[in-house]
Write a protein that holds these residues in place. Sequence first.
Motif, PDB file in Angstrom:
ATOM      1  N   TRP A 225      -1.250  -7.441  -9.760  1.00 54.23           N
ATOM      2  CA  TRP A 225      -2.610  -7.623  -9.255  1.00 54.23           C
ATOM      3  C   TRP A 225      -3.254  -6.321  -8.822  1.00 54.23           C
ATOM      4  O   TRP A 225      -2.683  -5.565  -8.030  1.00 54.23           O
ATOM      5  N   ARG A 226      -4.470  -6.078  -9.334  1.00 53.51           N
ATOM      6  CA  ARG A 226      -5.346  -5.027  -8.819  1.00 53.51           C
ATOM      7  C   ARG A 226      -6.381  -5.740  -7.954  1.00 53.51           C
ATOM      8  O   ARG A 226      -7.316  -6.362  -8.472  1.00 53.51           O
ATOM      9  N   PRO A 227      -6.253  -5.686  -6.628  1.00 55.21           N
ATOM     10  CA  PRO A 227      -6.975  -6.624  -5.766  1.00 55.21           C
ATOM     11  C   PRO A 227      -8.408  -6.260  -5.398  1.00 55.21           C
ATOM     12  O   PRO A 227      -9.121  -7.105  -4.856  1.00 55.21           O
ATOM     13  N   SER A 228      -8.876  -5.054  -5.643  1.00 56.04           N
ATOM     14  CA  SER A 228     -10.110  -4.603  -5.000  1.00 56.04           C
ATOM     15  C   SER A 228     -11.316  -5.466  -5.358  1.00 56.04           C
ATOM     16  O   SER A 228     -12.124  -5.804  -4.486  1.00 56.04           O
ATOM     17  N   GLY A 229     -11.468  -5.839  -6.628  1.00 55.17           N
ATOM     18  CA  GLY A 229     -12.631  -6.623  -7.016  1.00 55.17           C
ATOM     19  C   GLY A 229     -12.654  -7.994  -6.382  1.00 55.17           C
ATOM     20  O   GLY A 229     -13.675  -8.421  -5.823  1.00 55.17           O
TER      21      GLY A 229
ATOM     22  N   VAL B 226      -4.479   6.471   4.390  1.00 54.97           N
ATOM     23  CA  VAL B 226      -5.738   5.915   4.905  1.00 54.97           C
ATOM     24  C   VAL B 226      -5.672   5.781   6.421  1.00 54.97           C
ATOM     25  O   VAL B 226      -6.620   6.135   7.138  1.00 54.97           O
ATOM     26  N   ARG B 227      -4.547   5.283   6.928  1.00 48.98           N
ATOM     27  CA  ARG B 227      -4.366   5.150   8.378  1.00 48.98           C
ATOM     28  C   ARG B 227      -4.436   6.507   9.074  1.00 48.98           C
ATOM     29  O   ARG B 227      -5.087   6.661  10.114  1.00 48.98           O
ATOM     30  N   ALA B 228      -3.752   7.490   8.501  1.00 53.10           N
ATOM     31  CA  ALA B 228      -3.689   8.806   9.133  1.00 53.10           C
ATOM     32  C   ALA B 228      -5.049   9.487   9.162  1.00 53.10           C
ATOM     33  O   ALA B 228      -5.376  10.210  10.108  1.00 53.10           O
ATOM     34  N   ALA B 229      -5.845   9.257   8.140  1.00 56.95           N
ATOM     35  CA  ALA B 229      -7.140   9.939   8.058  1.00 56.95           C
ATOM     36  C   ALA B 229      -8.228   9.268   8.885  1.00 56.95           C
ATOM     37  O   ALA B 229      -9.221   9.914   9.230  1.00 56.95           O
ATOM     38  N   GLN B 230      -8.037   7.987   9.242  1.00 52.76           N
ATOM     39  CA  GLN B 230      -9.112   7.257   9.932  1.00 52.76           C
ATOM     40  C   GLN B 230      -9.547   7.915  11.242  1.00 52.76           C
ATOM     41  O   GLN B 230     -10.749   8.123  11.454  1.00 52.76           O
ATOM     42  N   PRO B 231      -8.623   8.277  12.160  1.00 55.22           N
ATOM     43  CA  PRO B 231      -9.086   8.902  13.409  1.00 55.22           C
ATOM     44  C   PRO B 231      -9.646  10.304  13.195  1.00 55.22           C
ATOM     45  O   PRO B 231     -10.429  10.789  14.011  1.00 55.22           O
ATOM     46  N   LEU B 232      -9.267  10.948  12.111  1.00 52.09           N
ATOM     47  CA  LEU B 232      -9.756  12.303  11.850  1.00 52.09           C
ATOM     48  C   LEU B 232     -11.165  12.298  11.272  1.00 52.09           C
ATOM     49  O   LEU B 232     -12.018  13.103  11.664  1.00 52.09           O
TER      50      LEU B 232
ATOM     51  N   ALA C 148     -11.212  -1.481   2.991  1.00 48.37           N
ATOM     52  CA  ALA C 148     -11.530  -1.293   1.574  1.00 48.37           C
ATOM     53  C   ALA C 148     -10.699  -0.163   0.977  1.00 48.37           C
ATOM     54  O   ALA C 148     -10.217  -0.260  -0.170  1.00 48.37           O
ATOM     55  N   MET C 149     -10.507   0.903   1.745  1.00 46.06           N
ATOM     56  CA  MET C 149      -9.699   2.018   1.263  1.00 46.06           C
ATOM     57  C   MET C 149      -8.224   1.613   1.130  1.00 46.06           C
ATOM     58  O   MET C 149      -7.536   2.027   0.187  1.00 46.06           O
TER      59      MET C 149
ATOM     60  N   GLY D 218       0.800  -1.225   0.000  1.00 47.61           N
ATOM     61  CA  GLY D 218       0.000   0.000   0.000  1.00 47.61           C
ATOM     62  C   GLY D 218       0.827   1.266   0.000  1.00 47.61           C
ATOM     63  O   GLY D 218       0.383   2.311  -0.476  1.00 47.61           O
ATOM     64  N   GLY D 219       2.052   1.161   0.545  1.00 48.22           N
ATOM     65  CA  GLY D 219       2.965   2.293   0.549  1.00 48.22           C
ATOM     66  C   GLY D 219       2.373   3.553   1.157  1.00 48.22           C
ATOM     67  O   GLY D 219       1.572   3.492   2.108  1.00 48.22           O
ATOM     68  N   PRO D 220       2.722   4.707   0.604  1.00 47.15           N
ATOM     69  CA  PRO D 220       2.252   5.972   1.179  1.00 47.15           C
ATOM     70  C   PRO D 220       0.752   6.148   1.035  1.00 47.15           C
ATOM     71  O   PRO D 220       0.142   6.920   1.784  1.00 47.15           O
ATOM     72  N   PHE D 221       0.156   5.436   0.090  1.00 42.69           N
ATOM     73  CA  PHE D 221      -1.289   5.554  -0.113  1.00 42.69           C
ATOM     74  C   PHE D 221      -2.053   4.926   1.056  1.00 42.69           C
ATOM     75  O   PHE D 221      -3.034   5.475   1.540  1.00 42.69           O
TER      76      PHE D 221
END
Length: 212
Positions: free
Chosen positions: A106-110, A49-55, A65-66, A42-45
């Motif tokens: 691999w694009r895993p989301s689906g 997601v982690r940083a924004a979750q508590p906000l 999913a994100m 997932g790298g910086p992307f």
Amino acid sequence: MPSNSAPLVVKLGGSLHGAPALADWIAALKRYPRAMAITPGGGPFADAVRAAQPLIGYDERTAHAMAVLAMEQYALALANRDDALQLAASPGAIEEAQTNGRIALWRPSGMVAAAEDIRPSWDVTSDSLAAWLAKKTGARALLLIKSVDVPDGASMSEIVRKNIVDPALPDYLDGTPLFVAGPSSLPRAGARLAEGALPGAAIAIFPTRKSA
């Protein structure tokens, strides 16, 4: 046990996204003469997601999913770097890329969204998703490329305890042979892969019992 003709699944760590070693690892992987699928980290992307979750306050299912979509962003970035990497979002697309002599990226989301056996949790990172894909595709082995080294023969419990892999990995590996490659493996990785061998440390799935 999977044969040597079975595909290899490689998880390419997101922690390498800004390192010169990323290009070297991709060059090494391209020397592998057999079918391969890469699971992107997932790298910086995913970090965003982690940083924004508590906000923002979204729950674990949404965060997971994100984070999987974050893996797709990394996949898109990697595919843009090298034409040997072919984006693939389904088992058929993975097989098609491999049949065409390209590395399936691999694009895993689906597939992850449709899977009932994947827990939506931060404990289930791209490590576990790579193990899940390895099992689904009958892979000969799973190779995790990390930014840290582990000693050969290290146990699964050890690398979980040291946070080198996520805690859910043992649940998803399900007997697939596991190798972890770090910086010290890179100089010889291309030569080993060209021979059909795997770089890195072979991980003991069960801890070695010590004598009394």
